[in-house]
Structure formats: structure tokens, C-alpha cells
Design a protein around this motif. Structure first.
Motif, PDB file in Angstrom:
ATOM      1  N   TRP A 143      -8.114 -25.926 -55.648  1.00 39.15           N
ATOM      2  CA  TRP A 143      -8.444 -26.835 -56.752  1.00 39.15           C
ATOM      3  C   TRP A 143      -9.547 -27.812 -56.372  1.00 39.15           C
ATOM      4  N   LYS A 170      -3.788 -19.641 -59.978  1.00 45.73           N
ATOM      5  CA  LYS A 170      -3.451 -20.329 -61.225  1.00 45.73           C
ATOM      6  C   LYS A 170      -3.761 -21.826 -61.193  1.00 45.73           C
ATOM      7  N   MET A 171      -4.406 -22.295 -60.134  1.00 45.96           N
ATOM      8  CA  MET A 171      -4.789 -23.707 -60.108  1.00 45.96           C
ATOM      9  C   MET A 171      -5.847 -24.022 -61.172  1.00 45.96           C
ATOM     10  N   GLU A 223      -3.261 -24.151 -52.291  1.00 45.64           N
ATOM     11  CA  GLU A 223      -3.475 -24.464 -53.706  1.00 45.64           C
ATOM     12  C   GLU A 223      -4.324 -25.720 -53.876  1.00 45.64           C
ATOM     13  N   GLU A 258      -2.641 -20.043 -55.764  1.00 48.59           N
ATOM     14  CA  GLU A 258      -4.027 -20.506 -55.737  1.00 48.59           C
ATOM     15  C   GLU A 258      -4.772 -20.039 -56.980  1.00 48.59           C
ATOM     16  N   ALA A 261       2.838 -26.230 -58.727  1.00 49.88           N
ATOM     17  CA  ALA A 261       1.892 -25.125 -58.615  1.00 49.88           C
ATOM     18  C   ALA A 261       2.629 -23.828 -58.259  1.00 49.88           C
ATOM     19  N   LEU A 296       2.332 -29.056 -54.651  1.00 47.33           N
ATOM     20  CA  LEU A 296       1.511 -27.879 -54.370  1.00 47.33           C
ATOM     21  C   LEU A 296       1.386 -27.687 -52.874  1.00 47.33           C
ATOM     22  N   LEU A 300       2.921 -23.856 -63.184  1.00 45.50           N
ATOM     23  CA  LEU A 300       1.595 -23.469 -63.647  1.00 45.50           C
ATOM     24  C   LEU A 300       1.517 -22.014 -64.087  1.00 45.50           C
ATOM     25  N   LEU A 349      -4.721 -26.066 -64.246  1.00 47.10           N
ATOM     26  CA  LEU A 349      -4.430 -27.497 -64.187  1.00 47.10           C
ATOM     27  C   LEU A 349      -5.456 -28.254 -65.029  1.00 47.10           C
TER      28      LEU A 349
END
Length: 311
Positions: A198, A174-175, A194, A172, A169, A190, A143, A178
Motif C-alpha cells: 500500500w 487487495k490493498m 500488505e 497484498e 487486510a 495488516l 478487504l 483500501l
């Protein structure tokens, strides 16, 4: 082409890892004595090296700067047996870096990631490498990729002839990258934090159910030293404990999650998951992660735990 010899294509981050281990508990606002180590890292790169050391043909699709660190990273990847022929080399740019501040016991205190180059891994960049992706046995994307590129990968994965897609992943923060629709994703890996970031719920089962409702076929949630949960028949969660590692044997946790992800990908690539389900592959992936935390190396050279379990 025989699927057994088709490569795994890993897309995403590659950088220089700088690991600083404090000699005593961190004192905020003060100078803290550390020991320092430098290696190569990045989620996609680490997964690629773990797989290559396990005898899997691997192509790495990433971006590096036209600098000394970028050249060294590509040279090291080639020595590991990773194909880097389609890596984007960017002039006047610094190769990405990941700086980890480790506590005296080897656990992570703070990490700082400079991954700006990954923003150049655009959908157009992906389209230029479409042949490599279409002919892969498995695609593994982290990610660090921009949201548009991840969406393009997921959209393409719905095609019946597309290779299976694994998403890994990285943090956190960069979640948010998704995609909302995840039909076609074979596996998402993940950690619990994370998943919470999300799904917005502390309940692992609820978060996983939401991922599957979005279209993910299977999910593996890593739980650190406790082990992991993986989806089983009917979407039920199966808990698997991690091998016990004495605290005094832990050297450095960097790369353990990537080693575990690589073990899962190996199980898909080799056919072990199709033949035996997730549990045997998860067992070996957990062993790989346990070996990694006991090593100063981000990727442990011994590849035995990636070998398929005999049927």
C-alpha cells in the motif's frame, strides 16, 4: 442499549478452507504427496468465530452459495453462536474457497483464494443491513469487500454516533481496495507485506505514518513469528515480540492472523483498550495467534486468551 451487550458485526469473506500439507519440499511441475484437511474459513468468518468462542455476541454479514458447502458453513457458524440471519445466499453460485498448500513445517507455501461471491457485497447490500451496522458495538470489515462498500463503511464511520470501525487486510493484492481517505477508521490490521504494497516503502514507520495521515486512528502491523508493532502515544510505534513457539510445535499457520485480529477487536469491544492502552490487548492477541499455529484447527476452541486482562 448497554454497549457491553451490543454485538460485533463482522463483514467480509466466508469460505471453505482446504489445507494441503506436503510430505516433503514442493517439487514444481511434479505430483506432490499431501495430507488434506477441510474446514471453514474466511477472514471475517474466522474473526467472528474467535469472538463468539470468547463469549462475544457476533453477527456475520457475508455471502455464500446455495450449495452444500454454503449450508454447512451457516450451520457450523450457528453452532458457534454466530448470528447469520443477514447472510446473503446466492443461487447458482459456489461458496468461496481458500486452498492453502503448506510446507512440511506448517508454513504457507502457496494460497489460492476463490472469493468471487464477495463482489456481490455491494453498497446496496450494505444499505439493506444498515440497521444491524448502526446498532453494533463494533464493525469489523475485511478487504474482501468491494472498494465501493469499504468506502461506504469508512464514510459512515465519520458520524459521531457510528460504531468504531476496524479494517482487516487479507492480501497484498487487495490493498488497492483500501479507500484513499480513512478518517473514521478506528484500527487497521495488516501485515508488513500488505503495508509495503500500500505505502510503497519498506520502512514500517513511514508506512504507518502515511496511514495515519490518511486518517486511521491506530494501526497494528503483524510481523509473523517476530511479533507486531502498534501505534502508541503520539503515533510512535511500539514493538511487541511474539511468544516463542518451537518450530517442532508449529502445526499450521492458517488462521493465526485472524485470531490475532479477533483479540484486538475483543480489546476494543470489552473496553480494555480504552482502559489500558493497546499493549495488554496486543499481548493476549499474540498469545491467541501462538496457540493457533500449534493447532490443526483454523480457530482454536479454547477462548481463554480473549478474556479481558484484570485491571
Amino acid at each position: 442499549m448497554n454497549p457491553a451487550v451490543r454485538p460485533v458485526v463482522c463483514l467480509g469473506g466466508a469460505n471453505v478452507d482446504r489445507k494441503l500439507r506436503v510430505a516433503a519440499p514442493v517439487l514444481p511441475g511434479s505430483s506432490n504427496p499431501v495430507s488434506a484437511q477441510e474446514a471453514f474459513g474466511g477472514v471475517a468468518r474466522n474473526v467472528a468465530e474467535n469472538l463468539a468462542r470468547g463469549g462475544v455476541p457476533v453477527h456475520l454479514l457475508t455471502a455464500v452459495g446455495q450449495d452444500r458447502a454454503g449450508r454447512a458453513l451457516l450451520d457450523d457458524a450457528a453452532r458457534c453462536g454466530i448470528d447469520t440471519g443477514a447472510v446473503l445466499v446466492v443461487a447458482d453460485a459456489l461458496t468461496g474457497s481458500y486452498t492453502a498448500v503448506l510446507n512440511p513445517d506448517g508454513s504457507l507455501h502457496l494460497a489460492l483464494a476463490h472469493m468471487d461471491l464477495c463482489e456481490q457485497l455491494t453498497p446496496d447490500w450494505l444499505a439493506e443491513r444498515s440497521t444491524r451496522c448502526r446498532t453494533a458495538a463494533l464493525l469489523v470489515a475485511d478487504l474482501n469487500l468491494p472498494a465501493g462498500t469499504l468506502a461506504a463503511l469508512v464514510t459512515a464511520s465519520v458520524d459521531a454516533d457510528a460504531p468504531p470501525l476496524v479494517l482487516v487486510a487479507v492480501s497484498e493484492a487487495k490493498m488497492v481496495r483500501l479507500p484513499a481517505r480513512l478518517q473514521g477508521v478506528r484500527l487497521l490490521v495488516l501485515n508488513r507485506g500488505e503495508l509495503v504494497a500500500w505505502a510503497g516503502t519498506e520502512a514500517v514507520a513511514d508506512g504507518v505514518a502515511r496511514l495515519q495521515a490518511a486518517g486511521v486512528q491506530d494501526v497494528v502491523v503483524t510481523l509473523g513469528a517476530k511479533g507486531l508493532c502498534h501505534t502508541g502515544v503520539g503515533g510512535a510505534l511500539v514493538f511487541m515480540p511474539a511468544p516463542s513457539v518451537p518450530s517442532e510445535a508449529i502445526v499450521d499457520v492458517t488462521g493465526a492472523g485472524d485470531a490475532l485480529a479477533a483479540g484486538l477487536c475483543h480489546g476494543l469491544w470489552s473496553g480494555a483498550v480504552a482502559a489500558q492502552g493497546w499493549s495488554p490487548t496486543c499481548t493476549q492477541a499474540l498469545v491467541r495467534a501462538a496457540l493457533t499455529v500449534q493447532s490443526a484447527a483454523t480457530v482454536v476452541p479454547d477462548a481463554d486468551p480473549l478474556s479481558p486482562i484484570p485491571s
